[in-house]
Design a protein around this motif. Structure first.
Motif, PDB file in Angstrom:
ATOM      1  N   ASP A 121       0.758  -1.125  -0.111  1.00  0.00           N
ATOM      2  CA  ASP A 121       0.136  -0.140   0.034  1.00  0.00           C
ATOM      3  C   ASP A 121       0.957   1.361   0.144  1.00  0.00           C
ATOM      4  OD1 ASP A 121      -2.778  -1.084   0.485  1.00  0.00           O
ATOM      5  OD2 ASP A 121      -1.486  -2.080   2.023  1.00  0.00           O
ATOM      6  N   GLY A 122       2.256   1.045   0.030  1.00  0.00           N
ATOM      7  CA  GLY A 122       2.976   2.139   0.058  1.00  0.00           C
ATOM      8  C   GLY A 122       4.353   1.961   0.538  1.00  0.00           C
ATOM      9  N   TYR A 123       5.121   2.788   0.988  1.00  0.00           N
ATOM     10  CA  TYR A 123       6.715   2.607   1.519  1.00  0.00           C
ATOM     11  C   TYR A 123       6.981   3.679   2.487  1.00  0.00           C
ATOM     12  CZ  TYR A 123       7.753   5.469  -2.668  1.00  0.00           C
ATOM     13  OH  TYR A 123       7.786   6.334  -3.689  1.00  0.00           O
ATOM     14  N   ARG A 124       8.168   3.124   3.282  1.00  0.00           N
ATOM     15  CA  ARG A 124       9.003   4.080   3.781  1.00  0.00           C
ATOM     16  C   ARG A 124      10.017   4.152   3.266  1.00  0.00           C
ATOM     17  NH1 ARG A 124      14.090   3.166   6.228  1.00  0.00           N
ATOM     18  NH2 ARG A 124      14.444   4.657   7.953  1.00  0.00           N
ATOM     19  N   ALA A 125      10.698   5.323   2.844  1.00  0.00           N
ATOM     20  CA  ALA A 125      11.775   5.673   1.989  1.00  0.00           C
ATOM     21  C   ALA A 125      13.035   5.941   2.967  1.00  0.00           C
ATOM     22  CB  ALA A 125      11.778   6.809   0.834  1.00  0.00           C
ATOM     23  N   ASP A 126      13.927   4.772   2.751  1.00  0.00           N
ATOM     24  CA  ASP A 126      15.319   5.055   3.421  1.00  0.00           C
ATOM     25  C   ASP A 126      16.144   6.164   3.045  1.00  0.00           C
ATOM     26  OD1 ASP A 126      17.152   3.574   5.496  1.00  0.00           O
ATOM     27  OD2 ASP A 126      18.134   3.534   3.755  1.00  0.00           O
ATOM     28  N   MET A 127      16.613   6.973   3.863  1.00  0.00           N
ATOM     29  CA  MET A 127      17.690   8.152   3.490  1.00  0.00           C
ATOM     30  C   MET A 127      17.331   8.621   2.124  1.00  0.00           C
ATOM     31  SD  MET A 127      21.429   6.037   4.552  1.00  0.00           S
ATOM     32  CE  MET A 127      22.186   7.618   3.904  1.00  0.00           C
TER      33      MET A 127
ATOM     34  N   LYS B 296       7.376  18.645  -0.138  1.00  0.00           N
ATOM     35  CA  LYS B 296       7.607  19.220  -1.813  1.00  0.00           C
ATOM     36  C   LYS B 296       8.132  18.071  -2.775  1.00  0.00           C
ATOM     37  CE  LYS B 296       6.728  23.334  -0.024  1.00  0.00           C
ATOM     38  NZ  LYS B 296       5.426  24.014  -0.131  1.00  0.00           N
ATOM     39  N   GLY B 297       8.396  16.850  -1.811  1.00  0.00           N
ATOM     40  CA  GLY B 297       9.160  15.971  -2.934  1.00  0.00           C
ATOM     41  C   GLY B 297       7.878  15.041  -3.051  1.00  0.00           C
ATOM     42  N   GLY B 298       6.686  15.064  -2.645  1.00  0.00           N
ATOM     43  CA  GLY B 298       5.588  14.176  -2.771  1.00  0.00           C
ATOM     44  C   GLY B 298       5.431  13.258  -1.664  1.00  0.00           C
ATOM     45  N   PHE B 299       6.269  13.342  -0.582  1.00  0.00           N
ATOM     46  CA  PHE B 299       6.036  12.507   0.440  1.00  0.00           C
ATOM     47  C   PHE B 299       4.791  12.709   1.381  1.00  0.00           C
ATOM     48  CE2 PHE B 299       9.962  11.082  -0.644  1.00  0.00           C
ATOM     49  CZ  PHE B 299      10.164   9.852  -0.434  1.00  0.00           C
ATOM     50  N   ASN B 300       3.939  11.684   1.766  1.00  0.00           N
ATOM     51  CA  ASN B 300       2.767  12.093   2.771  1.00  0.00           C
ATOM     52  C   ASN B 300       3.074  12.449   3.740  1.00  0.00           C
ATOM     53  OD1 ASN B 300       1.561   9.478   0.602  1.00  0.00           O
ATOM     54  ND2 ASN B 300       0.593  11.510   0.602  1.00  0.00           N
ATOM     55  N   SER B 301       4.304  12.001   4.284  1.00  0.00           N
ATOM     56  CA  SER B 301       4.825  12.183   5.738  1.00  0.00           C
ATOM     57  C   SER B 301       6.350  11.975   5.764  1.00  0.00           C
ATOM     58  CB  SER B 301       4.142  11.052   6.560  1.00  0.00           C
ATOM     59  OG  SER B 301       4.341  11.637   7.938  1.00  0.00           O
ATOM     60  N   ASN B 302       6.928  12.481   6.912  1.00  0.00           N
ATOM     61  CA  ASN B 302       8.243  12.554   6.974  1.00  0.00           C
ATOM     62  C   ASN B 302       8.665  12.521   8.599  1.00  0.00           C
ATOM     63  OD1 ASN B 302       7.752  15.591   6.639  1.00  0.00           O
ATOM     64  ND2 ASN B 302       9.860  15.415   7.419  1.00  0.00           N
ATOM     65  N   PHE B 303       9.835  11.836   8.792  1.00  0.00           N
ATOM     66  CA  PHE B 303      10.103  11.780  10.362  1.00  0.00           C
ATOM     67  C   PHE B 303      11.147  13.001  10.647  1.00  0.00           C
ATOM     68  CE2 PHE B 303       9.529   7.277   8.989  1.00  0.00           C
ATOM     69  CZ  PHE B 303       8.620   6.883   9.785  1.00  0.00           C
TER      70      PHE B 303
ATOM     71  N   VAL C 259       6.029   7.624   3.127  1.00  0.00           N
ATOM     72  CA  VAL C 259       6.713   8.427   4.419  1.00  0.00           C
ATOM     73  C   VAL C 259       8.107   8.211   4.153  1.00  0.00           C
ATOM     74  CG1 VAL C 259       6.576   6.285   6.005  1.00  0.00           C
ATOM     75  CG2 VAL C 259       6.658   8.381   7.048  1.00  0.00           C
ATOM     76  N   ALA C 260       8.852   9.387   4.603  1.00  0.00           N
ATOM     77  CA  ALA C 260      10.556   9.379   4.171  1.00  0.00           C
ATOM     78  C   ALA C 260      11.047   9.819   5.535  1.00  0.00           C
ATOM     79  CB  ALA C 260      10.634  10.604   3.423  1.00  0.00           C
TER      80      ALA C 260
ATOM     81  N   ASN D  41       2.056  17.866   3.995  1.00  0.00           N
ATOM     82  CA  ASN D  41       2.226  16.653   4.482  1.00  0.00           C
ATOM     83  C   ASN D  41       2.035  16.586   5.961  1.00  0.00           C
ATOM     84  OD1 ASN D  41       4.556  17.002   5.461  1.00  0.00           O
ATOM     85  ND2 ASN D  41       5.611  15.498   4.291  1.00  0.00           N
ATOM     86  N   TYR D  42       1.972  15.375   6.554  1.00  0.00           N
ATOM     87  CA  TYR D  42       2.080  15.134   8.035  1.00  0.00           C
ATOM     88  C   TYR D  42       3.576  14.938   8.469  1.00  0.00           C
ATOM     89  CZ  TYR D  42      -3.018  15.074   7.611  1.00  0.00           C
ATOM     90  OH  TYR D  42      -4.341  15.404   7.480  1.00  0.00           O
ATOM     91  N   ILE D  43       3.826  15.508   9.457  1.00  0.00           N
ATOM     92  CA  ILE D  43       5.055  14.935  10.263  1.00  0.00           C
ATOM     93  C   ILE D  43       4.688  13.774  10.958  1.00  0.00           C
ATOM     94  CG2 ILE D  43       6.421  15.748  12.285  1.00  0.00           C
ATOM     95  CD1 ILE D  43       6.410  18.557  11.218  1.00  0.00           C
ATOM     96  N   SER D  44       5.628  12.964  11.059  1.00  0.00           N
ATOM     97  CA  SER D  44       5.445  11.838  11.907  1.00  0.00           C
ATOM     98  C   SER D  44       6.546  11.901  13.224  1.00  0.00           C
ATOM     99  CB  SER D  44       5.820  10.366  11.188  1.00  0.00           C
ATOM    100  OG  SER D  44       4.943  10.105  10.515  1.00  0.00           O
ATOM    101  N   LEU D  45       5.982  11.936  14.448  1.00  0.00           N
ATOM    102  CA  LEU D  45       6.592  12.034  15.572  1.00  0.00           C
ATOM    103  C   LEU D  45       6.876  10.703  16.183  1.00  0.00           C
ATOM    104  CD1 LEU D  45       4.964  15.490  17.165  1.00  0.00           C
ATOM    105  CD2 LEU D  45       6.973  15.131  15.698  1.00  0.00           C
ATOM    106  N   THR D  46       7.943   9.825  15.831  1.00  0.00           N
ATOM    107  CA  THR D  46       8.075   8.633  16.027  1.00  0.00           C
ATOM    108  C   THR D  46       8.562   8.464  17.406  1.00  0.00           C
ATOM    109  OG1 THR D  46       9.152   6.423  15.546  1.00  0.00           O
ATOM    110  CG2 THR D  46      10.320   8.437  14.828  1.00  0.00           C
ATOM    111  N   VAL D  47       7.922   7.753  18.390  1.00  0.00           N
ATOM    112  CA  VAL D  47       8.304   7.612  19.745  1.00  0.00           C
ATOM    113  C   VAL D  47       9.693   6.546  19.809  1.00  0.00           C
ATOM    114  CG1 VAL D  47       8.134   6.349  21.848  1.00  0.00           C
ATOM    115  CG2 VAL D  47       6.236   7.830  20.847  1.00  0.00           C
TER     116      VAL D  47
END
Ligand code: NOJ
Ligand code: CA
Length: 573
Positions: A256-262, A308-315, A298-299, A360-366
């Motif tokens: 359904d999507g991905y998390r993009a590394d670096m 601006k790179g089209g990611f729905n979220s970033n950490f 999510v990146a 997009n949305y920020i992800s505040l990962t614990v």
């Protein structure tokens, strides 16, 4: 001429920005001490993306240590399938599974040697397909881990690239044109010299065994134009097409999507505001929008340019003001010592939202597999709960790192297991399912486990916590359900800081969305903390979660006193 930043440093931006370097806005403070006019508070305009993401909670699974279905000591895809009901019972919407592709495992599987095959130790491509299908049956989405910035040295493309004779993959990696090239001073850091017969040095993107894929140079050094290629070089464009095929392949299998590394590191040297790197990702996004609409991405990309790179979220977790919230042992905000400062985090957070235009949305990962477990300094359940309350009441997409829902502990391994140097190993130990052998993770002999399990007599387990209404697990299930039940807390709910003062507790803010407005007050310190706020709250308040605070008025000000180590969530009506 600006010297090239050593790529190794860029790659571990992670660790080094968390520990030292500061960016301009991180010197600033965001201070608040007044009530906003309640009538105007509302949700933000939703950024584009699939419907489910606006109120999503995501669970991160580290495949090697989640559940071992066949007793070889390593978790696997069938193991994840076997535990999907448990995952679903947490109330989450999606899982992100760390890389499960073929790899020599010098960096725990991030170092991919074949993008199109599941590593045998995790199962087969058919297993992956089954995972996507079974997850969907249960209403869960699945994100894979997309590593576009480098491969393993064992990847066939790199083996081809190492050949002296030009071939289709010669330029798919970043090579100097001469092993003795004349830019040593500016360019050697991060380059590996003398690896193969090809006359040149390759650029690493993380460890030496992870050569950087070549997305070109944003600003070519005129002295090095013999080997620095522009981002639109035909061979680079061919690589970009191939990376799209990788995405197509896994999306076609059912992801359904991905998390993009670096993700921010693709284009090298002076890629201002990540203009060229964004172009690559936007190209992939365009393909997704056409061929796989509704894909969520999510990146690992620590600033607003991800939006601006089209990611729905970033950490943001590698940014010092965020990292410091709970990963320091003396002045973290979330410690009873009460020596933290929420205003630096807030300055970073607000700045990022403003610059991204809430696109997009920020992800505040614990927590995640690169971070120490959040209880590293012996935090007790009350501390952990406060951290989770923060993560689940701030506007963001919360991620739960497997095991954090039961308060799994950071263990003291410093082993170099598959690139787990330092604290990385102690945060990647096997999931603790039940008492008994290997805490229910695997039926293998203990010395065959990928990493040992927590051998503490009181190691938390799912089985024990399932039965206990006061357990961390019960708390987390309730918290997820609470967030889901309150539209104001969703990622698109409006966010209005009410009280945030330098070096002070508590932290108070209002969230607004749907028909509701919620006031959240958090005080992790060991003493009662009082906020003096300008004005009065022109609404009735009703405590809906947490502990009652003391409210009083003094002249034109309102004082809210939050008891030690507690939080309160009020509905404003
Ligand atoms: C970030 C990943 O999360 C980490 O585990 C890995 O070692 C580096 N990127 C290199 O890919
Ligand atoms: Ca296994």
């Amino acid at each position: 001429m600006t010297p090239q930043k050593p790529l190794l440093m860029l790659a571990s931006l992670c660790m080094c920005t968390a520990a030292s370097g500061q960016r301009p806005e991180e010197q600033n403070y965001a201070q608040f001490a007044s009530f906003p006019a309640l009538g105007s508070l509302k949700a933000i305009e939703r950024p584009s993306g699939p419907d489910w993401m606006h109120n999503a909670v995501i669970y991160q699974i580290y495949p090697q240590t989640f559940f071992d279905s066949n007793g070889d000591g390593i978790g696997d895809i069938q193991g994840i399938i076997a535990k999907l009901d448990y995952v679903k019972s947490l109330g989450v919407d999606a899982i992100w599974v760390n890389p499960f592709f073929e790899s020599p495992f010098r960096d725990a599987g991030y170092d991919i040697s074949d993008y199109y095959s599941v590593a045998p130790r995790y199962g087969t491509n058919e297993d992956a397909k089954e995972l996507f299908a079974k997850a969907h049956e249960k209403g869960l989405k699945v994100l894979f881990d997309f590593v576009a910035s480098y491969t393993s040295i064992d990847h066939q493309w790199f083996k081809d690239s190492c050949e002296p004779a030009p071939n289709a993959h010669s330029n798919w990696y970043v090579w100097t044109n001469d092993t003795w090239f004349d830019g040593m001073d500016n360019y050697m850091a991060g380059f590996i010299q003398g690896y193969c017969l090809r006359n040149g040095n390759y650029l690493q993107n993380f460890f030496w065994s992870q050569p950087a894929l070549n997305f070109g140079y944003g600003n070519i050094d005129p002295q090095q134009s013999a080997w620095q290629l522009p981002p639109n070089h035909p061979e680079i464009m061919a690589l970009r097409e191939e990376m799209k095929n990788v995405v197509r392949f896994w999306m076609g299998m059912g992801a359904d999507g991905y998390r993009a590394d670096m993700a921010s590191t693709l284009v090298k040297r002076d890629d201002e505001d990540k203009k060229y790197t964004r172009a690559v990702w936007n190209d992939i996004r365009e393909m997704l929008n056409k061929e796989f609409p509704g894909t969520f991405t999510v990146a690992e990309w620590e600033d607003w340019t991800a939006a601006k790179g089209g990611f729905n979220s970033n950490f943001l977790h590698w940014r010092k003001p965020f990292y410091d919230l709970w990963f320091r042992n003396n002045d973290s905000y979330f410690l009873p010592a009460g020596k933290g400062d929420i205003t630096r985090f807030l300055a970073l957070y607000l700045d990022q939202r403003e610059k991204s235009g809430d696109a997009n949305y920020i992800s505040l990962t614990v927590g995640n597999h690169d971070l120490p477990r959040v209880n590293r300094w012996g935090r007790d359940k009350a501390d952990l709960e406060l951290i989770q309350v923060f993560a689940f009441t701030m506007p963001n997409i919360p991620f739960i790192y497997y095991g954090d829902e039961i308060g799994m502990r950071q263990l003291d391994f410093q082993s170099g297991k598959e690139g787990c140097y330092g604290t990385r190993a102690g945060g990647r130990t096997p999931m603790q399912w039940a008492g008994g052998a290997n805490l229910g993770f695997s039926s293998s002999a203990p010395d065959k486990l990928w990493l040992p399990v927590d051998d503490a007599a009181d190691a938390p387990t799912v089985a024990a916590q399932e039965k206990d209404p006061d357990s961390m697990l019960s708390f987390m299930r309730e918290l997820v359900a609470f967030r889901k039940a309150h539209p104001a807390l969703a990622a698109d709910g409006g966010f209005y800081p009410v009280y945030a003062q330098k070096d002070q507790y508590p932290f108070i803010f209002i969230r607004a969305g749907g028909d509701e407005k919620l006031l959240v007050a958090i005080n992790p310190s060991a003493t009662q903390a009082s906020a003096q706020i300008k004005g009065t709250l022109k609404a009735k308040r009703r405590l809906i979660k947490g502990s009652e605070c003391k409210w009083s008025e003094k002249g034109d000000n309102t004082i809210i006193s939050v008891p030690a180590r507690s939080y309160a969530i009020y509905s404003l009506e």
